[in-house]
Design a protein around this motif. Sequence first.
Motif, PDB file in Angstrom:
ATOM      1  N   UNK A   1     111.319 -37.744  62.225  1.00 23.35           N
ATOM      2  CA  UNK A   1     110.169 -37.270  61.449  1.00 23.35           C
ATOM      3  C   UNK A   1     110.363 -35.839  60.980  1.00 23.35           C
ATOM      4  N   UNK A   2     110.736 -34.928  61.900  1.00 26.50           N
ATOM      5  CA  UNK A   2     110.806 -33.515  61.517  1.00 26.50           C
ATOM      6  C   UNK A   2     112.013 -33.217  60.652  1.00 26.50           C
ATOM      7  N   UNK A   3     113.092 -34.016  60.790  1.00 26.20           N
ATOM      8  CA  UNK A   3     114.219 -33.836  59.890  1.00 26.20           C
ATOM      9  C   UNK A   3     113.829 -34.246  58.473  1.00 26.20           C
ATOM     10  N   UNK A   4     113.080 -35.347  58.370  1.00 25.54           N
ATOM     11  CA  UNK A   4     112.590 -35.760  57.053  1.00 25.54           C
ATOM     12  C   UNK A   4     111.575 -34.792  56.493  1.00 25.54           C
ATOM     13  N   UNK A   5     110.725 -34.229  57.361  1.00 24.59           N
ATOM     14  CA  UNK A   5     109.718 -33.267  56.912  1.00 24.59           C
ATOM     15  C   UNK A   5     110.366 -31.995  56.383  1.00 24.59           C
ATOM     16  N   UNK A   6     111.467 -31.576  57.009  1.00 29.33           N
ATOM     17  CA  UNK A   6     112.179 -30.385  56.535  1.00 29.33           C
ATOM     18  C   UNK A   6     112.700 -30.607  55.115  1.00 29.33           C
ATOM     19  N   UNK A   7     113.189 -31.812  54.850  1.00 27.23           N
ATOM     20  CA  UNK A   7     113.659 -32.120  53.493  1.00 27.23           C
ATOM     21  C   UNK A   7     112.482 -32.168  52.524  1.00 27.23           C
ATOM     22  N   UNK A   8     111.363 -32.708  52.977  1.00 29.90           N
ATOM     23  CA  UNK A   8     110.203 -32.897  52.101  1.00 29.90           C
ATOM     24  C   UNK A   8     109.591 -31.571  51.652  1.00 29.90           C
TER      25      UNK A   8
ATOM     26  N   UNK B   1     118.138 -24.147  55.534  1.00 27.13           N
ATOM     27  CA  UNK B   1     118.790 -25.316  54.949  1.00 27.13           C
ATOM     28  C   UNK B   1     118.349 -26.590  55.675  1.00 27.13           C
ATOM     29  N   UNK B   2     118.586 -27.720  55.039  1.00 33.16           N
ATOM     30  CA  UNK B   2     118.201 -28.996  55.643  1.00 33.16           C
ATOM     31  C   UNK B   2     119.147 -29.420  56.759  1.00 33.16           C
ATOM     32  N   UNK B   3     120.292 -28.770  56.834  1.00 35.82           N
ATOM     33  CA  UNK B   3     121.259 -29.119  57.877  1.00 35.82           C
ATOM     34  C   UNK B   3     121.043 -28.312  59.162  1.00 35.82           C
ATOM     35  N   UNK B   4     120.141 -27.346  59.131  1.00 36.88           N
ATOM     36  CA  UNK B   4     119.929 -26.515  60.308  1.00 36.88           C
ATOM     37  C   UNK B   4     119.475 -27.330  61.510  1.00 36.88           C
ATOM     38  N   UNK B   5     120.075 -27.025  62.645  1.00 37.52           N
ATOM     39  CA  UNK B   5     119.669 -27.685  63.876  1.00 37.52           C
ATOM     40  C   UNK B   5     120.283 -29.049  64.097  1.00 37.52           C
ATOM     41  N   UNK B   6     121.120 -29.512  63.171  1.00 40.85           N
ATOM     42  CA  UNK B   6     121.739 -30.827  63.335  1.00 40.85           C
ATOM     43  C   UNK B   6     122.593 -30.859  64.595  1.00 40.85           C
ATOM     44  N   UNK B   7     122.334 -31.829  65.449  1.00 41.39           N
ATOM     45  CA  UNK B   7     123.012 -32.028  66.739  1.00 41.39           C
ATOM     46  C   UNK B   7     122.730 -30.923  67.757  1.00 41.39           C
ATOM     47  N   UNK B   8     121.794 -30.021  67.455  1.00 41.85           N
ATOM     48  CA  UNK B   8     121.453 -28.991  68.434  1.00 41.85           C
ATOM     49  C   UNK B   8     120.822 -29.598  69.687  1.00 41.85           C
ATOM     50  N   UNK B   9     120.145 -30.750  69.505  1.00 40.12           N
ATOM     51  CA  UNK B   9     119.555 -31.393  70.679  1.00 40.12           C
ATOM     52  C   UNK B   9     120.637 -31.774  71.695  1.00 40.12           C
TER      53      UNK B   9
ATOM     54  N   UNK C   1     115.802 -31.114  65.143  1.00 40.39           N
ATOM     55  CA  UNK C   1     115.027 -31.366  63.922  1.00 40.39           C
ATOM     56  C   UNK C   1     113.827 -30.439  63.830  1.00 40.39           C
ATOM     57  N   UNK C   2     113.212 -30.160  64.990  1.00 44.93           N
ATOM     58  CA  UNK C   2     112.083 -29.235  65.006  1.00 44.93           C
ATOM     59  C   UNK C   2     112.520 -27.851  64.563  1.00 44.93           C
ATOM     60  N   UNK C   3     113.709 -27.426  65.026  1.00 45.69           N
ATOM     61  CA  UNK C   3     114.250 -26.140  64.581  1.00 45.69           C
ATOM     62  C   UNK C   3     114.415 -26.126  63.066  1.00 45.69           C
ATOM     63  N   UNK C   4     114.969 -27.209  62.503  1.00 45.52           N
ATOM     64  CA  UNK C   4     115.174 -27.269  61.060  1.00 45.52           C
ATOM     65  C   UNK C   4     113.878 -27.224  60.281  1.00 45.52           C
ATOM     66  N   UNK C   5     112.851 -27.934  60.761  1.00 45.35           N
ATOM     67  CA  UNK C   5     111.565 -27.948  60.065  1.00 45.35           C
ATOM     68  C   UNK C   5     110.885 -26.587  60.124  1.00 45.35           C
ATOM     69  N   UNK C   6     110.857 -25.983  61.316  1.00 47.80           N
ATOM     70  CA  UNK C   6     110.231 -24.665  61.467  1.00 47.80           C
ATOM     71  C   UNK C   6     110.982 -23.616  60.655  1.00 47.80           C
ATOM     72  N   UNK C   7     112.307 -23.716  60.629  1.00 43.42           N
ATOM     73  CA  UNK C   7     113.102 -22.786  59.820  1.00 43.42           C
ATOM     74  C   UNK C   7     112.722 -22.882  58.354  1.00 43.42           C
TER      75      UNK C   7
END
Length: 439
Positions: free
Chosen positions: A164-171, A360-368, A94-100
């Motif tokens: 939180x960071x997945x939601x922040x990326x969408x926001x 995109x908002x899907x970036x980093x999904x399941x990367x953890x 999620x952090x990757x997605x938000x930073x991206x």
Amino acid sequence: MTDVTTSESADRARASELGAVARFLKATEIDTRMLGMVGALLVIWIGFHILSNGLFLTPRNLWNLSVQSSSVAVMATGMVLVIVTRNIDLSVGSLLGFVAMIMGVTQTVFLPRVMGFSLGDPTIWMIALAAGLVVGVVIGAFQGFLIAYLGIPAFIVTLGGLLVWRGAAWWVTSGQTVAPMDATFRLMGGGPEGAIGATWSWVIGLVACVAVILMLLSGRRQRKRFKFPLRPVWAEVFLGTVTCAVILGAVWVANSYPWPAGTVKKYAEANNITIPEGGLFIAHGIAIPVLMAIAAGIIMTFVTTRTRFGRYVFAIGGNPEAAELAGINTRWVTMKIFMVMGFLAAISAAISTARLNAATNAQGTLDELLVIAAAVIGGTSLAGGVGTVAGAMLGALLMQSLQSGMVLLGVDTPLQNIVVGLVLVVAVWLDTLYRRRVQ
């Protein structure tokens, strides 16, 4: 009587073979767990190559595999430190997605439209990358502070961060995809222009071989200086030869993958080059994201093995109470570990965004899951105190190989996730067995 004699002879032969293998491993000091992982990787590669009718072990697929592994490999180097200290970070995807998303908005909206930067300005990609790195470090520091100083378990903090960071990326963009990225920024994603070409690839390969030889010589001198046991000369030669062969083989594979015909045609027209009758072969060479991952691996290996901070990390993982009694500021070290993890997640975000040419908002999904699995498969113990950066990067390559092979075979995504999950469980089980054997 003859049968008994034959059986005893066979047993002696097997014992002699096992003794020879043990002597070889002792002389070369090869990590048996790493050797086992390399063997598993080769089995996976050969198996997928056969099942895919010869498509897996091709320069094109191996080159793409190296690029696809880069993002996870970079984060896996930081996850080693996290897990070694008996923590976990579930928020890296999620952090990757938000930073991206921050990087994408910075270079496509904020700088051109708000700050008045002209498109193509050479500083755009630098500012966007710097902004992402700062955000990654700040978030890592925040999570590390909650864990180290407020005493909240890392599992809870990072699980909250995952949401939180997945939601922040969408926001940030209300769910919209941000594209395209700056042309220079896109070089970090690979592709024909995001690679260094054949000549520089061979240069880097030869320099790496020289570095390996110098490291072996330096290590031998250090052993003599401190009167440590020396490896036999043949073992040193064997290690140097095999390592250089692997490096030069990887360069050869990278240089065997040519640019697509359409890209070659555009390049030839732009540079007034006449394409010969048999076609024009232009090699990709090593991809820039692969070089970034290798650089991260080298730096993190140095940090973990040659610095005071690295020694503190393993001391905390081995025995947190003893480390604190020895005067180590365990809280500050823990906070710095999560700051490093945030920094590395930001680098992975840059690689991922550049490769997709979009945020995109899907970036980093399941990367953890992939990052944790890579670290654990690479020999990092969930009990703490044990782990290597090289093993985690090899684990990332193994995980990506599984996914890439299943994609070539047309395996559905849900089944791919099942396989990845099973591999993670098996890796933890094997780690448990190994620790019991050592104890």
